[in-house]
Design a protein around this motif. Structure first.
Motif, PDB file in Angstrom:
ATOM      1  N   ALA A   1       0.816  -1.210   0.000  1.00 19.82           N
ATOM      2  CA  ALA A   1       0.000   0.000   0.000  1.00 19.82           C
ATOM      3  C   ALA A   1       0.854   1.267   0.000  1.00 19.82           C
ATOM      4  N   ASP A   2       2.121   1.147   0.410  1.00 17.59           N
ATOM      5  CA  ASP A   2       3.017   2.308   0.418  1.00 17.59           C
ATOM      6  C   ASP A   2       3.627   2.576  -0.949  1.00 17.59           C
ATOM      7  N   GLY A   3       3.462   1.633  -1.889  1.00 21.37           N
ATOM      8  CA  GLY A   3       4.108   1.754  -3.190  1.00 21.37           C
ATOM      9  C   GLY A   3       3.806   3.046  -3.931  1.00 21.37           C
ATOM     10  N   PRO A   4       2.534   3.436  -4.102  1.00 22.63           N
ATOM     11  CA  PRO A   4       2.250   4.674  -4.843  1.00 22.63           C
ATOM     12  C   PRO A   4       2.911   5.907  -4.248  1.00 22.63           C
ATOM     13  N   PHE A   5       2.891   6.038  -2.913  1.00 20.74           N
ATOM     14  CA  PHE A   5       3.530   7.202  -2.303  1.00 20.74           C
ATOM     15  C   PHE A   5       5.044   7.178  -2.534  1.00 20.74           C
ATOM     16  N   LEU A   6       5.660   6.020  -2.357  1.00 22.16           N
ATOM     17  CA  LEU A   6       7.111   5.919  -2.564  1.00 22.16           C
ATOM     18  C   LEU A   6       7.476   6.183  -4.023  1.00 22.16           C
ATOM     19  N   GLU A   7       6.596   5.841  -4.961  1.00 18.26           N
ATOM     20  CA  GLU A   7       6.842   6.147  -6.372  1.00 18.26           C
ATOM     21  C   GLU A   7       6.962   7.659  -6.567  1.00 18.26           C
ATOM     22  N   THR A   8       6.102   8.425  -5.903  1.00 21.04           N
ATOM     23  CA  THR A   8       6.187   9.881  -6.032  1.00 21.04           C
ATOM     24  C   THR A   8       7.483  10.416  -5.423  1.00 21.04           C
ATOM     25  N   CYS A   9       7.994   9.719  -4.409  1.00 24.29           N
ATOM     26  CA  CYS A   9       9.237  10.162  -3.767  1.00 24.29           C
ATOM     27  C   CYS A   9      10.440   9.997  -4.686  1.00 24.29           C
ATOM     28  N   LEU A  10      10.330   9.154  -5.706  1.00 20.88           N
ATOM     29  CA  LEU A  10      11.429   8.993  -6.658  1.00 20.88           C
ATOM     30  C   LEU A  10      11.689  10.272  -7.450  1.00 20.88           C
ATOM     31  N   ASP A  11      10.717  11.165  -7.483  1.00 20.21           N
ATOM     32  CA  ASP A  11      10.865  12.431  -8.204  1.00 20.21           C
ATOM     33  C   ASP A  11      11.018  13.614  -7.262  1.00 20.21           C
ATOM     34  N   ASP A  12      11.255  13.358  -5.995  1.00 23.48           N
ATOM     35  CA  ASP A  12      11.433  14.439  -5.019  1.00 23.48           C
ATOM     36  C   ASP A  12      12.691  15.237  -5.354  1.00 23.48           C
ATOM     37  N   ARG A  13      12.665  16.521  -5.048  1.00 22.42           N
ATOM     38  CA  ARG A  13      13.817  17.366  -5.350  1.00 22.42           C
ATOM     39  C   ARG A  13      15.011  17.093  -4.449  1.00 22.42           C
ATOM     40  N   ALA A  14      14.788  16.424  -3.325  1.00 19.90           N
ATOM     41  CA  ALA A  14      15.872  16.123  -2.380  1.00 19.90           C
ATOM     42  C   ALA A  14      16.445  14.742  -2.666  1.00 19.90           C
ATOM     43  N   ALA A  15      17.763  14.665  -2.819  1.00 20.90           N
ATOM     44  CA  ALA A  15      18.401  13.384  -3.116  1.00 20.90           C
ATOM     45  C   ALA A  15      18.187  12.380  -1.990  1.00 20.90           C
ATOM     46  N   GLY A  16      18.177  12.848  -0.743  1.00 19.16           N
ATOM     47  CA  GLY A  16      17.990  11.932   0.390  1.00 19.16           C
ATOM     48  C   GLY A  16      16.644  11.251   0.361  1.00 19.16           C
ATOM     49  N   VAL A  17      15.608  11.981  -0.045  1.00 21.45           N
ATOM     50  CA  VAL A  17      14.268  11.397  -0.138  1.00 21.45           C
ATOM     51  C   VAL A  17      14.240  10.339  -1.231  1.00 21.45           C
ATOM     52  N   ARG A  18      14.838  10.662  -2.380  1.00 24.34           N
ATOM     53  CA  ARG A  18      14.872   9.699  -3.484  1.00 24.34           C
ATOM     54  C   ARG A  18      15.593   8.420  -3.072  1.00 24.34           C
ATOM     55  N   GLU A  19      16.720   8.588  -2.386  1.00 19.58           N
ATOM     56  CA  GLU A  19      17.500   7.414  -1.974  1.00 19.58           C
ATOM     57  C   GLU A  19      16.749   6.586  -0.942  1.00 19.58           C
ATOM     58  N   ALA A  20      16.029   7.242  -0.041  1.00 27.78           N
ATOM     59  CA  ALA A  20      15.244   6.500   0.958  1.00 27.78           C
ATOM     60  C   ALA A  20      14.171   5.664   0.276  1.00 27.78           C
ATOM     61  N   ALA A  21      13.506   6.242  -0.727  1.00 32.29           N
ATOM     62  CA  ALA A  21      12.474   5.492  -1.455  1.00 32.29           C
ATOM     63  C   ALA A  21      13.093   4.346  -2.255  1.00 32.29           C
ATOM     64  N   GLN A  22      14.267   4.576  -2.817  1.00 32.28           N
ATOM     65  CA  GLN A  22      14.943   3.528  -3.595  1.00 32.28           C
ATOM     66  C   GLN A  22      15.376   2.356  -2.724  1.00 32.28           C
ATOM     67  N   ARG A  23      15.600   2.605  -1.438  1.00 35.57           N
ATOM     68  CA  ARG A  23      15.946   1.499  -0.526  1.00 35.57           C
ATOM     69  C   ARG A  23      14.720   0.683  -0.131  1.00 35.57           C
ATOM     70  N   LEU A  24      13.555   1.321  -0.096  1.00 37.09           N
ATOM     71  CA  LEU A  24      12.341   0.637   0.364  1.00 37.09           C
ATOM     72  C   LEU A  24      11.601  -0.076  -0.756  1.00 37.09           C
ATOM     73  N   LEU A  25      11.578   0.488  -1.925  1.00 37.85           N
ATOM     74  CA  LEU A  25      10.767  -0.074  -3.012  1.00 37.85           C
ATOM     75  C   LEU A  25      11.158  -1.500  -3.412  1.00 37.85           C
ATOM     76  N   PRO A  26      12.437  -1.888  -3.386  1.00 39.02           N
ATOM     77  CA  PRO A  26      12.754  -3.287  -3.728  1.00 39.02           C
ATOM     78  C   PRO A  26      12.106  -4.309  -2.798  1.00 39.02           C
ATOM     79  N   ARG A  27      11.612  -3.882  -1.646  1.00 39.14           N
ATOM     80  CA  ARG A  27      10.962  -4.799  -0.712  1.00 39.14           C
ATOM     81  C   ARG A  27       9.459  -4.932  -0.955  1.00 39.14           C
ATOM     82  N   LEU A  28       8.999  -4.335  -2.035  1.00 38.74           N
ATOM     83  CA  LEU A  28       7.581  -4.422  -2.400  1.00 38.74           C
ATOM     84  C   LEU A  28       7.475  -5.166  -3.727  1.00 38.74           C
ATOM     85  N   PRO A  29       7.328  -6.489  -3.724  1.00 25.33           N
ATOM     86  CA  PRO A  29       7.407  -7.284  -4.961  1.00 25.33           C
ATOM     87  C   PRO A  29       6.268  -7.051  -5.936  1.00 25.33           C
ATOM     88  N   ARG A  30       5.188  -6.400  -5.505  1.00 29.54           N
ATOM     89  CA  ARG A  30       4.069  -6.153  -6.413  1.00 29.54           C
ATOM     90  C   ARG A  30       3.933  -4.677  -6.786  1.00 29.54           C
TER      91      ARG A  30
END
Length: 518
Positions: free
Chosen positions: A220-249
């Protein structure tokens, strides 16, 4: 009767100011009980006497108005006190330097399991070391330290059993802790609340709160984390990139699955007599903005030294869901990868994906395949130190009991070199049964040849086993006897030092447990 407020009429600050002016220019003392105590006739001596009296008065706190002293709430005890021997041990650990502090976690774990607490005479030492106490100390001594901090007019600085309630206020660590607690109670509600204010937060706050989504992470967190991939802050993008691989669907997982299946393809060809051969076809990926958006980009070393496309392959496989490889059994993927010229990036990527997902079929088949490869049962694969390292990593992916069972088999097979490599990894704490096997194995190796003892001493492994072996009386006694079995010559100083450290560590851990039973 003297009004108590008169005691502050001629307080510390006026007397100090008079002393700075000098005895000749200082104003006379105001009438009061303290002034009556000054009997010196000399102005200088009288001023010094007034300064001494009011200094003592100031330090004693007598210049506080009666209403400033508020009674503290009664301290409720959190359980029975630990035995005196255990309390003395805790004092020694608190004041014994770094080596002693390493045992603090073990002491508080035992205290928590037995539901006992340190006596009051240790509270001062605990307050001084509050920042160094382990997390488990919060359940044991947290309420006492909080009460004592309030009594001293300060705030608790150390482990606490309670987290702040409001995640929208406080320091950044406090907000992150409160938000994680919110996530633990209501994952969807916490994410919805974060989305409502997310764009108004500072970059460092957005980064911390996205990282806190680890607690209660779900698809259920996938859509929000997808939007974080386009955040202007590199730290936010990297945090989302660490979490998304744990969502197989998630959409992220779908993109990575497509990339992985494009990079690795198993081609099967039927032969005579119904035999089938398999070949792994590798297509190295290219750099692209879409890959970079998902966190797959060359690191600095690869940009300088080459190997960019191999690194991209590794990272894609590491982030891909394991169902991307479901067309063939894990064992076949591993066997073909071992024979490939791109074995290093493929195996590293697959190992990362398996370690992330913890899939039992993958972990077991990888361990079996690498075991057969190292033992020479797979054609075309040479036994190398790199292959042994991979085998060790594969075994380390297994659950603790299964890891112990496999290493026990290697111990019984007298594979000294392999066992030493395996013991570099594995669980942080061994079971009692496996610890007995290991300590008996150490005794066997020490009684063996000179070469065996030399191999045992090389990796500086033995001393560290004291932290992992089960702290039982028999195991500690056997460890203490190992040193006596070493030859009496200078050639064994390194091994003797390690065996001594092993025995001392186990003896201390056994003593700590024994003291809780007194």
């Amino acid at each position: 009767m003297t009004d108590p407020t008169d005691l502050v009429a001629d307080g510390w600050e006026p007397i100090l100011a008079a002393a700075l002016l000098g005895a000749g220019r200082a104003p006379p003392a105001a009438p009061g009980p303290l002034a009556d105590l000054v009997t010196e006739s000399d102005p200088g001596s009288a001023l010094l006497a007034r300064l001494a009296l009011h200094g003592i008065h100031h330090l004693a706190g007598l210049d506080l108005a009666p209403g400033a002293m508020e009674p503290l709430a009664v301290r409720e005890t959190a359980g029975p006190e630990c035995p005196p021997a255990a309390a003395n041990r805790l004092h020694a650990l608190l004041t014994g330097g770094h080596a002693g502090r390493e045992r603090l976690r073990e002491w508080f774990d035992l205290a928590a399991s037995l539901q006992v607490r340190p006596p009051a005479w240790l509270h001062q030492a605990l307050m001084l070391q509050a920042g160094n106490l382990p997390e488990s100390a919060g359940a044991v001594i947290g309420p006492d330290l909080a009460w004592l901090a309030a009594a001293c007019g300060g705030e608790q600085d150390g482990p606490s059993a309670d987290a702040p309630a409001d995640w929208t206020e406080g320091s950044l660590p406090e907000r992150r802790a409160a938000f994680a607690a919110f996530r633990a109670r209501d994952p969807d509600g916490a994410r919805t609340a974060l989305e409502a204010v997310f764009r108004k937060e500072k970059a460092e706050t957005r980064t911390a709160l996205v990282g806190a989504l680890w607690t209660g992470l779900s698809d259920a967190d996938g859509p929000f984390l997808e939007t974080c991939l386009d955040d202007r802050a590199a730290g936010v993008r990297e945090a989302a990139q660490r979490l998304l691989p744990r969502l197989p669907r998630s959409l992220f997982a779908s993109r990575m699955a497509v990339r992985a299946t494009a990079a690795l393809v198993i081609e099967s060809k039927a032969r005579l007599l119904r035999s089938t051969t398999h070949e792994l076809v590798v297509t190295l990926p290219q750099e692209s903005p879409t890959l970079a958006r998902d966190g797959v980009a060359p690191n600095a070393w690869e940009q300088r030294g080459g190997g960019i496309r191999a690194g991209l392959l590794r990272d894609i496989l590491a982030a891909a869901p394991l169902h991307a490889f479901s067309g063939h059994p894990p064992r076949l993927w591993i066997e073909l990868a071992l024979r490939s010229e791109w074995a290093e990036p493929i195996l590293r990527g697959l190992f990362s994906a398996v370690a992330r997902d913890g899939d039992p079929a993958w972990t077991t088949q990888i361990a079996d395949g690498l075991a057969e490869a190292y033992e020479g049962k797979l054609s075309g694969i040479r036994r190398t130190n790199e292959l042994l390292r991979r085998w060790v990593e594969a075994i380390d992916l297994l659950p603790g009991p299964e890891w112990e069972a496999r290493v026990t088999g290697l111990i019984h097979a007298r594979k000294i070199e392999v066992v030493l490599a395996m013991l570099e990894k594995g669980p942080d704490a061994f079971s009692e049964r496996f610890s007995a096997v290991v300590i008996d194995w150490l005794a066997f190796v020490i009684r063996g040849s000179e070469n065996l003892r030399r191999d045992l001493a090389k990796p500086w492994l033995i001393a560290r086993l004291g932290e992992r072996l089960w702290p039982g009386e028999d195991i500690a006694a056997t460890a203490g006897a190992l040193g006596a079995r070493l030859p009496k010559d200078e050639g064994h100083d390194r091994l003797r030092q390690q065996v001594t450290t092993l025995a001392e560590t186990l003896e201390l851990r056994v003593a700590i447990r024994r003291e809780f039973q007194q």
